[in-house]
Design a protein around this motif. Structure first.
Motif, PDB file in Angstrom:
ATOM      1  N   ILE A 121       0.873  -1.183   0.002  1.00  0.00           N
ATOM      2  CA  ILE A 121       0.065  -0.083   0.117  1.00  0.00           C
ATOM      3  C   ILE A 121       0.970   1.172   0.069  1.00  0.00           C
ATOM      4  O   ILE A 121       0.601   2.217  -0.767  1.00  0.00           O
ATOM      5  CB  ILE A 121      -0.909  -0.140   1.036  1.00  0.00           C
ATOM      6  CG1 ILE A 121      -1.956  -1.119   0.903  1.00  0.00           C
ATOM      7  CG2 ILE A 121      -1.339   1.410   1.346  1.00  0.00           C
ATOM      8  CD1 ILE A 121      -2.828  -1.279   2.098  1.00  0.00           C
ATOM      9  N   ARG A 122       1.888   1.281   0.850  1.00  0.00           N
ATOM     10  CA  ARG A 122       2.721   2.420   1.126  1.00  0.00           C
ATOM     11  C   ARG A 122       3.465   2.774  -0.512  1.00  0.00           C
ATOM     12  O   ARG A 122       3.639   3.725  -1.004  1.00  0.00           O
ATOM     13  CB  ARG A 122       3.879   2.131   2.115  1.00  0.00           C
ATOM     14  CG  ARG A 122       3.334   2.456   3.456  1.00  0.00           C
ATOM     15  CD  ARG A 122       4.414   2.382   4.646  1.00  0.00           C
ATOM     16  NE  ARG A 122       5.251   1.374   4.433  1.00  0.00           N
ATOM     17  CZ  ARG A 122       4.914   0.311   5.281  1.00  0.00           C
ATOM     18  NH1 ARG A 122       3.743   0.349   5.824  1.00  0.00           N
ATOM     19  NH2 ARG A 122       5.734  -0.896   5.213  1.00  0.00           N
ATOM     20  N   GLU A 123       3.864   1.821  -1.069  1.00  0.00           N
ATOM     21  CA  GLU A 123       4.740   1.871  -2.387  1.00  0.00           C
ATOM     22  C   GLU A 123       3.725   2.412  -3.458  1.00  0.00           C
ATOM     23  O   GLU A 123       4.104   2.858  -4.068  1.00  0.00           O
ATOM     24  CB  GLU A 123       5.191   0.454  -2.658  1.00  0.00           C
ATOM     25  CG  GLU A 123       6.445   0.039  -2.034  1.00  0.00           C
ATOM     26  CD  GLU A 123       7.117  -1.325  -2.410  1.00  0.00           C
ATOM     27  OE1 GLU A 123       7.338  -1.689  -3.517  1.00  0.00           O
ATOM     28  OE2 GLU A 123       7.337  -2.302  -1.432  1.00  0.00           O
ATOM     29  N   ALA A 124       2.422   1.641  -3.469  1.00  0.00           N
ATOM     30  CA  ALA A 124       1.491   2.089  -4.394  1.00  0.00           C
ATOM     31  C   ALA A 124       1.093   3.603  -4.321  1.00  0.00           C
ATOM     32  O   ALA A 124       0.873   4.401  -5.215  1.00  0.00           O
ATOM     33  CB  ALA A 124       0.280   1.115  -4.237  1.00  0.00           C
ATOM     34  N   GLN A 125       0.927   4.132  -2.980  1.00  0.00           N
ATOM     35  CA  GLN A 125       0.727   5.340  -2.573  1.00  0.00           C
ATOM     36  C   GLN A 125       1.877   6.321  -3.105  1.00  0.00           C
ATOM     37  O   GLN A 125       1.623   7.389  -3.672  1.00  0.00           O
ATOM     38  CB  GLN A 125       0.370   5.526  -1.219  1.00  0.00           C
ATOM     39  CG  GLN A 125      -0.870   5.037  -0.694  1.00  0.00           C
ATOM     40  CD  GLN A 125      -1.007   5.158   0.720  1.00  0.00           C
ATOM     41  OE1 GLN A 125       0.037   4.984   1.556  1.00  0.00           O
ATOM     42  NE2 GLN A 125      -2.180   5.126   1.235  1.00  0.00           N
ATOM     43  N   GLU A 126       2.944   5.969  -3.112  1.00  0.00           N
ATOM     44  CA  GLU A 126       4.283   6.628  -3.660  1.00  0.00           C
ATOM     45  C   GLU A 126       3.805   6.993  -5.117  1.00  0.00           C
ATOM     46  O   GLU A 126       4.175   7.915  -5.838  1.00  0.00           O
ATOM     47  CB  GLU A 126       5.555   6.081  -3.153  1.00  0.00           C
ATOM     48  CG  GLU A 126       5.982   6.116  -2.199  1.00  0.00           C
ATOM     49  CD  GLU A 126       7.081   5.481  -1.508  1.00  0.00           C
ATOM     50  OE1 GLU A 126       7.867   5.056  -2.529  1.00  0.00           O
ATOM     51  OE2 GLU A 126       7.452   5.425  -0.506  1.00  0.00           O
ATOM     52  N   ILE A 127       3.381   5.788  -6.003  1.00  0.00           N
ATOM     53  CA  ILE A 127       3.270   6.057  -7.434  1.00  0.00           C
ATOM     54  C   ILE A 127       1.915   6.811  -7.608  1.00  0.00           C
ATOM     55  O   ILE A 127       1.955   7.543  -8.647  1.00  0.00           O
ATOM     56  CB  ILE A 127       3.114   4.582  -7.744  1.00  0.00           C
ATOM     57  CG1 ILE A 127       4.502   3.748  -7.904  1.00  0.00           C
ATOM     58  CG2 ILE A 127       2.710   4.521  -9.346  1.00  0.00           C
ATOM     59  CD1 ILE A 127       4.281   2.325  -8.130  1.00  0.00           C
ATOM     60  N   ALA A 128       0.897   6.492  -6.790  1.00  0.00           N
ATOM     61  CA  ALA A 128      -0.363   7.258  -7.173  1.00  0.00           C
ATOM     62  C   ALA A 128      -0.067   8.612  -6.644  1.00  0.00           C
ATOM     63  O   ALA A 128      -0.357   9.733  -7.197  1.00  0.00           O
ATOM     64  CB  ALA A 128      -1.578   6.734  -6.492  1.00  0.00           C
TER      65      ALA A 128
END
Length: 128
Positions: A121-128
């Motif tokens: 979730i944290r990694e995807a939030q960096e992308i989004a």
């Protein structure tokens, strides 16, 4: 698509696209389609890898895929948290060492899954 043409396409992808994937020179559409395919297979690390490769293309579609990944991870995380809550609510009795051992294994696996999902979730939030 005819069977022979589909086979030719898959072989071409293996021979041409895979070596070029990590370079980031393929079109963003390719990385987004691969991210969606990985998401469909619930291969979250692979989906994140493709989203990172698609990030330089700065398309809203890649951010949308990242949001879908975040949603799926959050839903799975909540399911694991409910499982942990159910385990905690089970009545405990003396002399049930085998059950306690099994409960501990399940609890450990659920906690590990929650930890992994939170990192996704944290990694995807960096992308989004």
């Amino acid at each position: 698509m005819p069977v022979g043409l589909n086979l030719l396409f898959r072989v071409g992808r293996k021979m041409l696209a895979e070596p070029l994937e990590d370079s980031g020179i393929l079109p963003g559409k390719y990385y987004r389609s691969q991210a969606l395919a990985a998401l469909e297979e619930q291969d979250f690390p692979e989906c994140l890898r493709y989203l990172r490769l698609a990030a330089p293309h700065r398309k809203a579609k890649a951010r949308m895929i990242a949001q879908i990944l975040i949603l799926r991870c959050r839903l799975l995380r909540e399911a694991h948290q409910r499982q942990l809550a159910k385990l905690a609510a089970l009545p405990r009795r003396e002399g049930e060492g085998a059950k306690e051992q099994r409960y501990a294994e399940i609890r450990s696996a659920a906690e590990k899954a929650i930890h992994l999902l939170e990192s996704y979730i944290r990694e995807a939030q960096e992308i989004a």
